[in-house]
Write a protein that holds these residues in place. Structure first.
Motif, mmCIF file in Angstrom:
data_model
loop_
_atom_site.group_PDB
_atom_site.id
_atom_site.type_symbol
_atom_site.label_atom_id
_atom_site.label_comp_id
_atom_site.label_asym_id
_atom_site.label_seq_id
_atom_site.Cartn_x
_atom_site.Cartn_y
_atom_site.Cartn_z
ATOM 1 N N TRP A 1 16.447 -3.940 -14.012
ATOM 2 C CA TRP A 1 15.931 -3.170 -12.878
ATOM 3 C C TRP A 1 16.960 -2.198 -12.284
ATOM 4 N N GLY B 1 24.643 -7.385 -5.957
ATOM 5 C CA GLY B 1 23.699 -7.551 -4.859
ATOM 6 C C GLY B 1 23.900 -8.838 -4.084
ATOM 7 N N VAL C 1 24.568 -9.249 -0.094
ATOM 8 C CA VAL C 1 23.728 -10.049 0.812
ATOM 9 C C VAL C 1 24.598 -11.056 1.569
ATOM 10 N N GLY D 1 19.422 -13.273 -4.238
ATOM 11 C CA GLY D 1 20.591 -13.419 -5.090
ATOM 12 C C GLY D 1 20.885 -14.875 -5.390
ATOM 13 N N ASP E 1 16.718 -5.985 2.534
ATOM 14 C CA ASP E 1 17.313 -6.048 1.198
ATOM 15 C C ASP E 1 16.579 -5.027 0.324
ATOM 16 N N ALA F 1 16.580 -4.250 -4.984
ATOM 17 C CA ALA F 1 15.693 -4.021 -6.131
ATOM 18 C C ALA F 1 14.671 -2.920 -5.857
ATOM 19 N N LYS G 1 21.913 -2.603 -7.460
ATOM 20 C CA LYS G 1 21.238 -2.249 -8.716
ATOM 21 C C LYS G 1 21.341 -0.766 -9.096
HETATM 22 C C1 LIG Z 1 15.956 -8.311 -3.828
HETATM 23 C C2 LIG Z 1 17.210 -8.740 -4.515
HETATM 24 N N1 LIG Z 1 18.277 -9.050 -3.788
HETATM 25 C C3 LIG Z 1 19.434 -9.428 -4.359
HETATM 26 C C4 LIG Z 1 19.558 -9.501 -5.727
HETATM 27 C C5 LIG Z 1 20.851 -9.950 -6.344
HETATM 28 O O1 LIG Z 1 21.497 -8.902 -6.960
HETATM 29 P P1 LIG Z 1 22.587 -9.192 -8.119
HETATM 30 O O2 LIG Z 1 21.842 -9.696 -9.297
HETATM 31 O O3 LIG Z 1 23.234 -7.860 -8.340
HETATM 32 O O4 LIG Z 1 23.542 -10.200 -7.576
HETATM 33 C C6 LIG Z 1 18.461 -9.186 -6.526
HETATM 34 C C7 LIG Z 1 18.551 -9.287 -7.996
HETATM 35 O O5 LIG Z 1 17.585 -9.252 -8.708
HETATM 36 C C8 LIG Z 1 17.246 -8.814 -5.907
HETATM 37 O O6 LIG Z 1 16.149 -8.535 -6.629
#
Ligand SMILES: Cc1ncc(COP(=O)(O)O)c(C=O)c1O
Length: 447
Positions: free
Chosen positions: A48, A106, A110, A141, A250, A253, A279
């Motif tokens: 994504w 991500g 967060v 996450g 957040d 994505a 992302k």
């Molecule tokens: C809405 C959301 N927040 C946080 C994350 C976490 O991101 P990361 O995989 O870069 O740690 C994701 C990952 O898919 C996500 O979809």
């Protein structure tokens, strides 16, 4: 069985299901090519994050120019122009935001947002604000704090005893298991109203203990592509304001055009105190994420050093100049190529093609689309909450069928995700959808 030839432990994967993993040796546009020369359309934008397709010359050149000039210097005691420029750009596109904290993924961004929210209240002299409220089937996450704010039991349950408890709020999505007594069919406006009343009751009753509400912006992705009802986010934002609770959105994505707008919270008329991007920030080329805060939040961290109000948080590679240069180039290309208009047209093409090819397939259940995201439930599967068939995951079976049809797929439980690179063209969308429909048909007997 794993042959033991590899030392890589793959993310979120039952390793015993895979003999070998196809080794990707190059990428070009929406195509991934493996070491045997076999090509697949990247149906999930490499988890994504891909915007322009692979090996885009403009981004590659920006990365290589920056690498030759300055590969890394930290933001501890120092700064550099790529990080400064990107922060200006992010603040400029994010109404109400004032300062940017960088991290590399991500989940870390967060975590940063949650720590900022907790410490905001202690800085303000209110030590009682220790809770986070978040949404049924929300995902933020895989690190401990980010997991704690999430509510997707099949991902997080086995770590529950190590996590903090977050207050769970309902989401107005048809069939939502936590809504109004359990998934009965309710008309959307009534469902929305009942959810909002529930949320308002919980937040007003517990406002003295809640530091922040965190929500995915526009739609829940990893929870199974659950698109919010119009006005939901705006109303949640209003309730947070009424009760003086911080709102974290957040956009990891969903922002940067994935659902259409660059900044979803602004399009949804919500007014967060903290926003998180990840992302697609670098076009999907390098790891980088950002946590943005309003002036009100930022200023509560200012004071004399010995007041100890500053944020005790920082990552070695936060704001890495090469990643920031990739992000700056990516950012400028959205304007240059009018990506938002492209996504608006491409989203319609994607939804139309999926309806055309899949709406009458008996192997397919509900289909949910917004922007360049589609969640296609496998019939009989119900939702991501349903257990995978004994012996093999739907993901493994669908991956294999996808590969045979020349499309790279990764499911979430029983939901097949189509989340292509944003720059995908109409003929490529045709190919992606046709190949995915064929893969689902081929996989069905083994599901
Ligand atoms: C809405 C959301 N927040 C946080 C994350 C976490 O991101 P990361 O995989 O870069 O740690 C994701 C990952 O898919 C996500 O979809």
């Amino acid at each position: 069985m794993n042959t033991g030839a590899s030392n890589v432990w793959h993310p979120n994967t039952q390793m015993s299901e895979w003999d070998v993993f196809d080794s990707i040796s190059s990428g070009d546009g929406v195509w991934l090519t493996d070491s045997k020369g076999f090509r697949m359309i990247d149906g999930v934008a490499s988890m994504w994050c891909n915007v322009w397709g692979h090996s885009n010359g403009e981004i590659v050149r920006a990365i290589s120019r920056q690498a030759a000039r300055l590969q890394h210097s930290p933001l501890f005691n120092l700064t550099h122009e790529p990080a400064e420029k990107l922060a200006r750009g992010l603040v400029g596109m994010s109404p109400g935001m004032h300062r940017v904290l960088y991290s590399e993924n991500g989940s870390s961004a967060v975590e940063t947002a949650i720590k900022v929210a907790f410490q905001y209240w202690t800085n303000e002299g209110d030590a009682g604000r220790t809770a986070i409220a978040s949404f049924e089937r929300g995902y933020h996450g895989d690190t401990l704090g980010a997991m704690s704010a999430g509510h997707v039991p099949e991902f997080f349950e086995r770590y529950r005893q190590h996590m903090f408890d977050a207050i769970e709020l309902p989401v107005p999505v048809q069939g939502g298991a936590n809504f109004g007594g359990g998934g009965e069919a309710v008309a959307a406006p009534e469902m929305l109203q009942r959810c909002i009343e529930d949320i308002s009751d919980v937040l007003s009753a517990r406002k003295d203990e809640i530091a922040a509400v965190i929500m995915e912006s526009g739609a829940q992705m990893a929870g199974g592509v659950r698109v919010f009802e119009p006005s939901f986010q705006e109303q949640v934002s209003g309730i947070c304001r009424e009760n003086d609770i911080l709102l974290i959105v957040d956009e990891i994505a969903t922002g940067f055009g994935r659902l259409g707008p660059m900044c979803v919270y602004s399009a949804e008329r919500s007014k967060p105190d903290i926003a998180v991007y990840g992302k697609m920030l670098t076009g999907g080329y390098l790891p980088l994420a950002a946590t943005l805060a309003t002036r009100r939040v930022y200023e509560s961290f200012l004071g004399a050093y010995d007041e100890q109000r500053h944020l005790f948080h920082g990552h070695t590679f936060a704001g890495n100049p090469i990643a920031a240069a990739a992000a700056n180039k990516n950012f400028s290309m959205y304007k240059k190529y009018d990506m938002v208009s492209h996504v608006s047209k491409a989203s319609k093409t994607l939804a139309d093609r999926i309806a055309e090819h899949m709406s009458s397939m008996e192997e397919v259940g509900e289909i949910r689309c917004r922007g360049l995201v589609a969640g296609i439930e496998l019939a009989g599967g119900g939702s991501t909450a349903d257990p995978a068939p004994p012996g093999a995951s739907a993901n493994r079976t669908i991956y294999e069928a996808g590969r045979k049809n020349g499309v790279y797929l990764r499911t979430l439980g029983n939901v097949v995700m189509l989340v292509p690179p944003l720059a995908i063209t109409a003929p490529e969308i045709d190919m992606l959808v046709e190949r995915t429909a064929k893969a689902i048909r081929d996989a069905a007997p083994s599901l």
